[in-house]
Write a protein that holds these residues in place. Structure first.
Motif: not given
Length: 296
Positions: A148-149, A194-196, A205-206, A211-213
């Motif tokens: 998870f997530p 990164i993950s697919s 998304a995680l 990077f967004e943060e």
């Protein structure tokens, strides 16, 4: 309506061909056609469209056969319950797991479970999280250990067992290889694996939220469906990859693992139990109790 008819309809839905379905059912085509027609007449709907090019499942047929699959599942569960004791000490348990669970929780869970339930036939099947969840919904697995997530189907219950930070995997000759830790801002120009997005959308998304943060745009060069694929690409020199912390000790000799600084506590991944509430067997419930005991 008979269970035999439901099984025949499901096989026909899988093959969409009366001849092949009859072969799989060890019968001839005419009685199969008659049986399906009687089922359609009894239900008052057309399950299959007979087209010049072959069969096509109707919308009503799709709805009926989804319920038929559940009905047959419950019948099989009654049979399994009749064969097993109430304590779940016998029978078969189908456990799906992602590769990183084999590095961490799975060995301890299996060891303890086998000690207490030596007569349970454990069937272990490795796979990708999204595939394992689908197989759980299709009643092909009893329980699964997934990362998870995860983009969680409504029917599946996810119970986290352990949480861990992400770390950075780099090739041994990378300028980052000698660092004790790296800030996300330092990865601005680094080629990233990164993950697919299609196979692990929540993990994808995680990683983007990391990077967004940090307020930067990642330079993504490749998506990988599995951890082993990502590590192979790092070793080939294609780029760097974020991986779960507990998987770090299993990287090859040509890869270095570097801590990522500044990650908030809501940017964690981990291993979780996936089950179908209301459909869990006694044996699966015993397994889940052992899993949670090992994780604590």
């Amino acid at each position: 309506m008979e269970l035999r008819q439901l099984r025949q309809a499901l096989v026909l839905a899988d093959t969409l061909n009366f001849h092949r379905a009859a072969e799989q059912l060890s019968m001839t085509q005419p009685p199969l056609s008659t049986s399906i027609k009687k089922l359609e007449d009894e239900l008052g709907v057309l399950l299959f469209e007979r087209l010049p090019s072959g069969l096509r499942l109707t919308q009503a047929g799709d709805a009926v056969l989804r319920n038929a699959r559940s009905a047959l599942f419950f019948v099989e569960e009654m049979r399994r319950a009749a064969r097993e004791s109430e304590s779940g000490e016998r029978g078969q348990l189908r456990v799906g797991f992602v590769g990183t669970a084999a590095y961490t929780l799975l060995p301890g869970i299996i060891g303890r479970f086998r000690e207490q339930y030596p007569h349970v036939d454990l069937v272990l099947e490795e796979g990708i999280g999204s595939d394992l969840l689908q197989r759980l919904e299709d009643h092909e697995l009893d329980v699964a250990l997934v990362r998870f997530p995860i983009a969680q189907p409504d029917a599946v219950r996810i119970t986290p067992l352990m949480r861990e930070h992400l770390v950075l995997a780099v090739r041994h000759d990378s300028p980052l290889a000698g660092n004790d830790q790296v800030a996300i801002a330092d990865l601005t120009d680094q080629p990233l694996i990164i993950s697919s997005q299609s196979r692990s959308p929540a993990m994808y998304a995680l990683m983007l939220r990391v990077f967004e943060e940090a307020g930067i745009q990642p330079r993504i060069v490749q998506q990988a469906a599995q951890l082993t694929t990502a590590l192979g690409l790092v070793e080939s020199g294609l780029g760097v990859a974020m991986i779960p912390l507990l998987a770090a000790k299993y990287v090859g000799p040509d890869i270095r693992v570097v801590a990522l600084s500044g990650l908030s506590e809501n940017l964690l991944s981990g291993i979780a139990l996936a089950t179908l509430p209301g459909l869990i067997t006694t044996t699966a419930r015993n397994f889940c109790e052992h899993a949670m005991g090992v994780a604590t």
